[in-house]
Design a protein around this motif. Sequence first.
Motif, PDB file in Angstrom:
ATOM      1  N   THR A   1      66.688  45.376  -4.678  1.00  0.00           N
ATOM      2  CA  THR A   1      66.797  46.797  -4.987  1.00  0.00           C
ATOM      3  C   THR A   1      66.425  47.112  -6.436  1.00  0.00           C
ATOM      4  O   THR A   1      65.634  48.019  -6.710  1.00  0.00           O
TER       5      THR A   1
ATOM      6  N   THR B   1      62.755  46.618  -6.957  1.00  0.00           N
ATOM      7  CA  THR B   1      62.015  47.711  -6.336  1.00  0.00           C
ATOM      8  C   THR B   1      62.021  48.946  -7.230  1.00  0.00           C
ATOM      9  O   THR B   1      60.992  49.599  -7.419  1.00  0.00           O
ATOM     10  N   GLN B   2      63.187  49.257  -7.793  1.00  0.00           N
ATOM     11  CA  GLN B   2      63.272  50.402  -8.696  1.00  0.00           C
ATOM     12  C   GLN B   2      62.388  50.196  -9.925  1.00  0.00           C
ATOM     13  O   GLN B   2      61.629  51.086 -10.317  1.00  0.00           O
TER      14      GLN B   2
ATOM     15  N   ILE C   1      61.549  41.809  -2.279  1.00  0.00           N
ATOM     16  CA  ILE C   1      61.906  42.314  -3.606  1.00  0.00           C
ATOM     17  C   ILE C   1      63.228  43.056  -3.497  1.00  0.00           C
ATOM     18  O   ILE C   1      63.381  43.952  -2.665  1.00  0.00           O
TER      19      ILE C   1
ATOM     20  N   ILE D   1      58.348  49.509  -8.715  1.00  0.00           N
ATOM     21  CA  ILE D   1      57.645  50.375  -7.766  1.00  0.00           C
ATOM     22  C   ILE D   1      58.097  51.826  -7.841  1.00  0.00           C
ATOM     23  O   ILE D   1      57.283  52.728  -8.022  1.00  0.00           O
TER      24      ILE D   1
ATOM     25  N   GLN E   1      57.127  52.909   0.524  1.00  0.00           N
ATOM     26  CA  GLN E   1      57.031  52.084  -0.682  1.00  0.00           C
ATOM     27  C   GLN E   1      58.225  51.139  -0.780  1.00  0.00           C
ATOM     28  O   GLN E   1      58.075  49.955  -1.102  1.00  0.00           O
ATOM     29  N   ARG E   2      59.408  51.652  -0.481  1.00  0.00           N
ATOM     30  CA  ARG E   2      60.611  50.810  -0.512  1.00  0.00           C
ATOM     31  C   ARG E   2      60.585  49.788   0.628  1.00  0.00           C
ATOM     32  O   ARG E   2      61.002  48.650   0.455  1.00  0.00           O
TER      33      ARG E   2
ATOM     34  N   ALA F   1      58.312  46.953  -0.301  1.00  0.00           N
ATOM     35  CA  ALA F   1      58.974  46.059  -1.260  1.00  0.00           C
ATOM     36  C   ALA F   1      59.999  45.181  -0.560  1.00  0.00           C
ATOM     37  O   ALA F   1      60.090  43.979  -0.827  1.00  0.00           O
ATOM     38  N   ARG F   2      60.767  45.766   0.342  1.00  0.00           N
ATOM     39  CA  ARG F   2      61.775  44.986   1.059  1.00  0.00           C
ATOM     40  C   ARG F   2      61.123  43.917   1.929  1.00  0.00           C
ATOM     41  O   ARG F   2      61.623  42.796   2.031  1.00  0.00           O
TER      42      ARG F   2
END
Length: 505
Positions: free
Chosen positions: A135, A138-139, A133, A142, A124-125, A128-129
């Motif tokens: 940090t 992302t938090q 997106i 997501i 998922q991270r 996003a990266r």
Amino acid sequence: MQFEWSYFFSLFSMPAFWAASWTVVKLSSLAWIIGLILGFALASAKQSSSRWYSAPASVYVWFFRSVPLLVLLIFVYNLPQLLPGSGAILSNPFYAGLLALVLTEAAYMAEIHRGGLISVAKGQREAARALGIRTLGTQRLIVVPQALRIALPTLTNEYVTIVKLTSLVSVIALTELLMVGQRLYAQNFLVLETLGAVAVYYVLIVSLFGWGLQYLERYLDISRRKPETLDVALVENLRSTLPQVTSSPKQAEQTGAPDALRLNGITKSYGSHQVLKGIDLTVRSGEVISIIGPSGSGKTSLIRTINGLESIDQGEIVLFGESFIQAGDRPDNNRQRAGILRIGMVFQGFNLFPHRTILENVVMAPRYHGLGDSVSLRQQALALLDKVGLLAHADKYPHQLSGGQQQRVAIARALAMKPDIMLFDEPTSALDPELVGDVLNVIRDLAREGMTMLIVTHEMDFAMSISDRVIFMEGGYVQLDAAPEAIRQGDNERVRRFIGLESAE
């Protein structure tokens, strides 16, 4: 002694009990909310790669989970003896009790939150990266919504615990339910009747707020949501209003145009194991390159270095004539972030955001980057879903789609950022055989439109039919870089055997 039912029922009309109940509600709710927020901050700090954050957070959690609440209550209430300036606040039993509860519950909730954060898949991270997106985004968009949904049942249980723990605050003379009951049965000696009523008051408070939190839990449970496939008439009407979307045209023939991508001497190691051993590669605009090779040859590591998901030990990656990634770069620097926006990534495991509909999956990154207003971005997203044959499923969630459909959504999500290059990391390896064709057809359409693509794949027939060049990797090296026709007519027995051709005579 006979149970005095009339006295028992009379306690439910006593103003002192209702005032004490309100005190319990205020104390427990404030402790839960503040502890929830502080606990999340502590959990995030514990997960930080920096010891300046993780070490103090770990010490806090260890200490306040070890100290009994009763001891902490008495200490906080008497703290003005050491710090006279705190007397204006801590001499009030309510605020002293609240502080002690928050200090304790923040430590427990930190571990609950940490469990939720750990449960959110690494992919998922990475997704996003790959969409550029940052940090915090992302938090916010997501990780936290998924972690909260996972942790909420335990957090609800923690609220129940806090409600019961408020009875301990009576030791510092806060007039809460237990203290009111103790004063009564000390006068009339009707212990069972009084404590029975106290228990009912606690049950009412726990039930009321427990039901509310359970409703929130059910609301966040996406498995309960049942959006339907749009009917044919609605899809046709919607399709008529959508803009046309195409990928970038070929630029290879433009005089003086820089190469889309150039890799110079790329090396990459995981510990003592070197997976990339000096890779040199040039990709022209509009070119389709398939990367093949046995498992462990470095294919996936290579493609993940191209958009910064993996750092490089040596070498440089040049994007459209400009330095993009260099060995020793600080992760997520401005140069990398700008380059990542020009590169789309489709993962082997889809990595769709499960808490959002497929339409929201596609529109999220463009909205985050401010690439247009909400109406135009939604229209573009719907057009991309139509392009991959999923317009009728726009309101569904990823778990309601087949694997092939999810991968097509992932392609649409990457295309929504209007990238100049698309990377595919074994896009069909997680699919059942009958679902592979639809995904490959979408990739073929992109190739016809002139999208620059690098495709890691085990689909040999597909690679040979779609590619301008095929790269064979083994042992961390590029062993062959040739056009499909040259491979068919060549005499490289190892490569011909790998792709299923007979050995050259």
